[in-house]
Design an enzyme around this catalytic site. Structure first.
Site, PDB file in Angstrom:
ATOM      1  N   THR A   1      26.272   6.476 -27.843  1.00  0.00           N
ATOM      2  CA  THR A   1      25.265   5.420 -27.907  1.00  0.00           C
ATOM      3  C   THR A   1      24.137   5.665 -26.904  1.00  0.00           C
ATOM      4  O   THR A   1      24.381   6.041 -25.755  1.00  0.00           O
ATOM      5  CB  THR A   1      25.890   4.045 -27.642  1.00  0.00           C
ATOM      6  OG1 THR A   1      26.510   4.046 -26.346  1.00  0.00           O
ATOM      7  CG2 THR A   1      26.936   3.724 -28.685  1.00  0.00           C
TER       8      THR A   1
ATOM      9  N   THR B   1      10.228  -7.039 -30.485  1.00  0.00           N
ATOM     10  CA  THR B   1      10.809  -5.738 -30.845  1.00  0.00           C
ATOM     11  C   THR B   1      11.216  -5.720 -32.311  1.00  0.00           C
ATOM     12  O   THR B   1      11.691  -6.720 -32.859  1.00  0.00           O
ATOM     13  CB  THR B   1      12.033  -5.369 -29.975  1.00  0.00           C
ATOM     14  OG1 THR B   1      13.064  -6.327 -30.160  1.00  0.00           O
ATOM     15  CG2 THR B   1      11.665  -5.290 -28.513  1.00  0.00           C
TER      16      THR B   1
ATOM     17  N   ASN C   1      18.310   7.448 -20.951  1.00  0.00           N
ATOM     18  CA  ASN C   1      18.381   6.253 -20.103  1.00  0.00           C
ATOM     19  C   ASN C   1      18.390   6.704 -18.646  1.00  0.00           C
ATOM     20  O   ASN C   1      19.398   7.242 -18.183  1.00  0.00           O
ATOM     21  CB  ASN C   1      19.668   5.460 -20.374  1.00  0.00           C
ATOM     22  CG  ASN C   1      19.807   5.042 -21.823  1.00  0.00           C
ATOM     23  OD1 ASN C   1      19.316   4.017 -22.230  1.00  0.00           O
ATOM     24  ND2 ASN C   1      20.490   5.867 -22.616  1.00  0.00           N
TER      25      ASN C   1
ATOM     26  N   TYR D   1     -11.727  -5.263  10.291  1.00  0.00           N
ATOM     27  CA  TYR D   1     -11.120  -4.716  11.509  1.00  0.00           C
ATOM     28  C   TYR D   1     -10.966  -5.832  12.539  1.00  0.00           C
ATOM     29  O   TYR D   1     -11.946  -6.225  13.187  1.00  0.00           O
ATOM     30  CB  TYR D   1     -11.975  -3.566  12.054  1.00  0.00           C
ATOM     31  CG  TYR D   1     -12.093  -2.447  11.050  1.00  0.00           C
ATOM     32  CD1 TYR D   1     -11.168  -1.413  11.031  1.00  0.00           C
ATOM     33  CD2 TYR D   1     -13.092  -2.465  10.079  1.00  0.00           C
ATOM     34  CE1 TYR D   1     -11.245  -0.402  10.085  1.00  0.00           C
ATOM     35  CE2 TYR D   1     -13.170  -1.466   9.121  1.00  0.00           C
ATOM     36  CZ  TYR D   1     -12.242  -0.441   9.126  1.00  0.00           C
ATOM     37  OH  TYR D   1     -12.310   0.551   8.176  1.00  0.00           O
TER      38      TYR D   1
ATOM     39  N   ARG E   1     -15.857   3.634   3.749  1.00  0.00           N
ATOM     40  CA  ARG E   1     -16.617   4.803   4.180  1.00  0.00           C
ATOM     41  C   ARG E   1     -15.714   6.020   4.217  1.00  0.00           C
ATOM     42  O   ARG E   1     -16.069   7.092   3.751  1.00  0.00           O
ATOM     43  CB  ARG E   1     -17.229   4.569   5.573  1.00  0.00           C
ATOM     44  CG  ARG E   1     -18.188   5.696   5.976  1.00  0.00           C
ATOM     45  CD  ARG E   1     -18.439   5.753   7.466  1.00  0.00           C
ATOM     46  NE  ARG E   1     -17.279   6.260   8.197  1.00  0.00           N
ATOM     47  CZ  ARG E   1     -17.303   6.600   9.482  1.00  0.00           C
ATOM     48  NH1 ARG E   1     -18.422   6.448  10.179  1.00  0.00           N
ATOM     49  NH2 ARG E   1     -16.222   7.051  10.070  1.00  0.00           N
TER      50      ARG E   1
ATOM     51  N   GLU F   1       0.838  -1.207   0.000  1.00  0.00           N
ATOM     52  CA  GLU F   1       0.000   0.000   0.000  1.00  0.00           C
ATOM     53  C   GLU F   1       0.870   1.252   0.000  1.00  0.00           C
ATOM     54  O   GLU F   1       1.878   1.326   0.708  1.00  0.00           O
ATOM     55  CB  GLU F   1      -0.909   0.018   1.226  1.00  0.00           C
ATOM     56  CG  GLU F   1      -1.775   1.280   1.288  1.00  0.00           C
ATOM     57  CD  GLU F   1      -2.850   1.211   2.355  1.00  0.00           C
ATOM     58  OE1 GLU F   1      -3.758   0.382   2.201  1.00  0.00           O
ATOM     59  OE2 GLU F   1      -2.762   1.968   3.335  1.00  0.00           O
TER      60      GLU F   1
END
Length: 645
Positions: free
Chosen positions: A475, A567, A450, A191, A151, A57
């Site tokens: 490059t 690719t 990059n 809970y 809620r 979370e």
């Protein structure tokens, strides 16, 4: 009401195929993909296999720089294989807006740009039914598929009913099911010691059953400090007919103040035995964190050994160190080097058929997703005509999920407080390749193209890359040739187990017009083995690509499947990429310096006069010839001029 998040921005500064171990990352779709992709189905398969999972979370940060850091954290923590993440909803923070710090935008970015299965919290607090429906419609449009229906905490001291709104999470669950049928998977809060505002523990259990009966698919609990508290809660839930998965909310204690704040928000009592340990060390953050890690590990081991806990949900407080250490000690943090595809997959439902992309955006996948977000169809099986679905413009280089995660000061330390020549730029590129410190003692950890250190695959080319960058072959993208490596290979492997992967050698770089003139002469000797595409910022375009057709540069062969070709080098999309590639010189590098400064003028000169080149060696079973092409180019440049006749 389910905090358990501090409102403080705690973000740090810059710094598989089909199997039971599914994570939040999507995989290449197969039959019944719609059903199989659902979070509740992933949970069901993991429960049936007895393979525990974890989830994480996070809360929306308060600042734009915090948003950049959080997205970077998503990428790092995604490597460990969470089944999903969830993003909390703070009514005071304009959570449904398009602000980069909103719950909606953070969750959308996690799904679309980080490829993470995500749950968006949604509360009834301060919202009409129409507001809630609008938020849900927006979430669906953005590709979000999971909602945690709450809620919510009151903005004041006590709950005030919203006219035309809902006062209970049960009503919110019913509304979601009524308006959106089965589109969303719905989570609700449990809970273990009873909701602080409920009329007792057993009354709260009945409310939880009402939420589940209304259409909730699973439960995540509020935090607790003793394993027996959760196990007793699950037993009581099962006794009254709650049969859905119930995930324990785990909070590794990370600091005295954050613990106090969390306890205040959640109205929980910390057990005496924990406070007796923490009080004497309350000013020693490291000691408290170490204790919190061990306390969480011991509790989680009891939970997992019980046989009733299918997965663990961690409240991270937007930090990573403690949670990752707990997961490592539990054996749940699994960095599987094998990728479903060679590029980062978006978790948006409409992109699930996408299995091929141009290689140019290999290091900027979030930009590619952004520029193709309005496409109605995505290439599947082979690259289609990329001139048909136009790429969107990239005018806003400062979208928080496209920014560098490093500050301006950090970038200047890496790329040079002051540049004196083009060779100064060559040195920056070379230091990035070698990961060695520059003259100021700072390692170059990223470039505009990059944002991360070299990939393990690129390290295979490190010596050659260092040599050519020193001489002005700058490059930005490369891959080695691969001829039938196992798909399980820890460096170049991808896709399901039992397969073999192949690659053509690829090299993409910026270089001077003088170098390009010599390169074009040399390339005549290498046709048709080497395909090239050379373009400058004005669009002067030189290529030997046949009929502007795409060239597959990565493919894989797997048991029981067609060849997958993820690719390609595509001449049409290369012209869209070159606009972005050239603009990054200015937007991310030149603008670090004052206007008219020598440093800025050097970057501007490179932008205006250099060419962007890509080379493909089609003979992948042979040794890579591209380094010889570059050597031949320099030999031609270094040769003395021919005497006049």
């Amino acid at each position: 009401s389910r905090p358990p998040c501090s409102s403080t921005d705690n973000t740090d500064s810059c710094s598989t195929g089909e199997s039971s171990r599914e994570s939040s990352r999507c995989s290449t779709p197969g039959p019944d993909a719609d059903r199989a992709d659902r979070l509740r189905e992933k949970m069901r398969r993991r429960i049936e296999s007895g393979d525990p999972w974890f989830s994480l979370e996070f809360f929306p940060p308060r600042t734009s720089s915090g948003a950049v850091n959080l997205i970077s954290r998503f990428d790092r923590m995604g490597f460990g294989g969470p089944l999903f993440i969830d993003i909390t909803w703070h009514p005071a923070g304009d959570p449904g807006s398009d602000k980069e710090t909103s719950s909606m935008m953070i969750a959308s970015t996690a799904v679309n740009y980080c490829g993470l299965e995500s749950i968006l919290h949604l509360t009834c607090c301060n919202q009409t039914k129409e507001n809630i429906t609008a938020h849900l419609s927006k979430a669906k449009r953005l590709g979000l598929k999971n909602i945690m229906a709450l809620r919510g905490d009151p903005l004041g001291d006590s709950w005030e009913e919203e006219e035309g709104g809902f006062s209970y999470a049960t009503d919110l669950v019913k509304h979601i099911r009524c308006e959106f049928d089965d589109y969303f998977d719905i989570c609700v809060a449990g809970y273990p010691t009873g909701h602080p505002e409920a009329d007792g523990y057993h009354a709260d259990l009945k409310h939880l059953k009402e939420k589940v009966d209304a259409g909730a698919d699973f439960v995540i609990t509020q935090l607790f400090f003793r394993a027996e508290t959760f196990l007793s809660f699950v037993k009581d839930c099962r006794a009254i007919g709650i049969t859905c998965p119930i995930l324990p909310g785990v909070f590794p204690i990370q600091g005295y103040q954050s613990l106090r704040q969390l306890v205040k928000l959640s109205k929980l009592e910390v057990p005496k035995e924990i406070m007796e340990v923490i009080e004497p060390i309350k000013d020693n953050d490291a000691a408290i964190r170490n204790y919190g890690i061990q306390q969480a590990v011991e509790m989680c081991k009891v939970l997992l050994d019980s046989g009733v806990v299918p997965g663990l949900h961690f409240f991270t407080l937007n930090r990573e160190v403690a949670t990752i250490q707990v997961l490592r000690q539990l054996g749940l943090w699994i960095e599987d080097p094998r990728r479903p595809l060679p590029w980062a997959i978006s978790a948006h439902p409409k992109r699930k058929v996408e299995d091929v992309r141009p290689i140019f955006w290999a290091s900027r996948p979030k930009s590619y997703i952004y520029r193709t977000q309005d496409w109605d169809e995505f290439p599947n099986g082979r690259w289609g005509n990329s001139s048909s679905p136009a790429f969107g413009e990239l005018n806003d280089y400062y979208l928080f999920y496209l920014k560098s995660k490093c500050s301006k000061d950090a970038l200047l330390q890496m790329w040079g407080e002051e540049l004196t020549s083009e060779e100064s730029v060559f040195e920056v590129f070379t230091n990035y390749i070698t990961a060695q410190a520059n003259l100021s003692g700072h390692k170059v950890m990223c470039l505009p193209w990059n944002d991360d250190p070299l990939a393990p695959e690129t390290n295979l080319l490190k010596d050659e890359l260092e040599k050519v960058n020193r001489r002005g072959i700058l490059t930005i993208n490369s891959q080695p040739n691969i001829n039938g490596k196992p798909s399980s290979d820890p460096i170049v492997g991808w896709g399901p187990p039992g397969g073999y992967v192949f690659q053509k050698a690829y090299l993409e770089f910026f270089t001077s017009s003088e170098n390009v003139t010599a390169l074009l002469k040399v390339l005549r000797k290498y046709e048709p083995r080497v395909n090239y595409h050379i373009v400058n910022v004005q669009g002067k375009n030189l290529t030997n690509a046949h009929d502007m057709q795409p060239n597959a540069v990565t493919w894989g062969i797997f048991p029981g499947r067609e060849i997958i070709q993820p690719t390609v080098v595509d001449p049409v999309s290369f012209m869209y990429w070159k606009d972005e590639a050239f603009a990054l010189w200015i937007e991310q590098w030149a603008k670090l310096y004052e206007e008219e400064s020598p440093s800025r003028m050097i970057i501007q000169y490179i932008h205006d006069n250099y060419y962007l080149v890509n080379l493909v060696d089609n003979d992948f079973p042979l040794d890579n010839c591209l380094w010889q092409v570059i050597d031949d180019m320099f030999d031609l440049l270094d040769a003395p001029p021919e005497p006049l006749q």
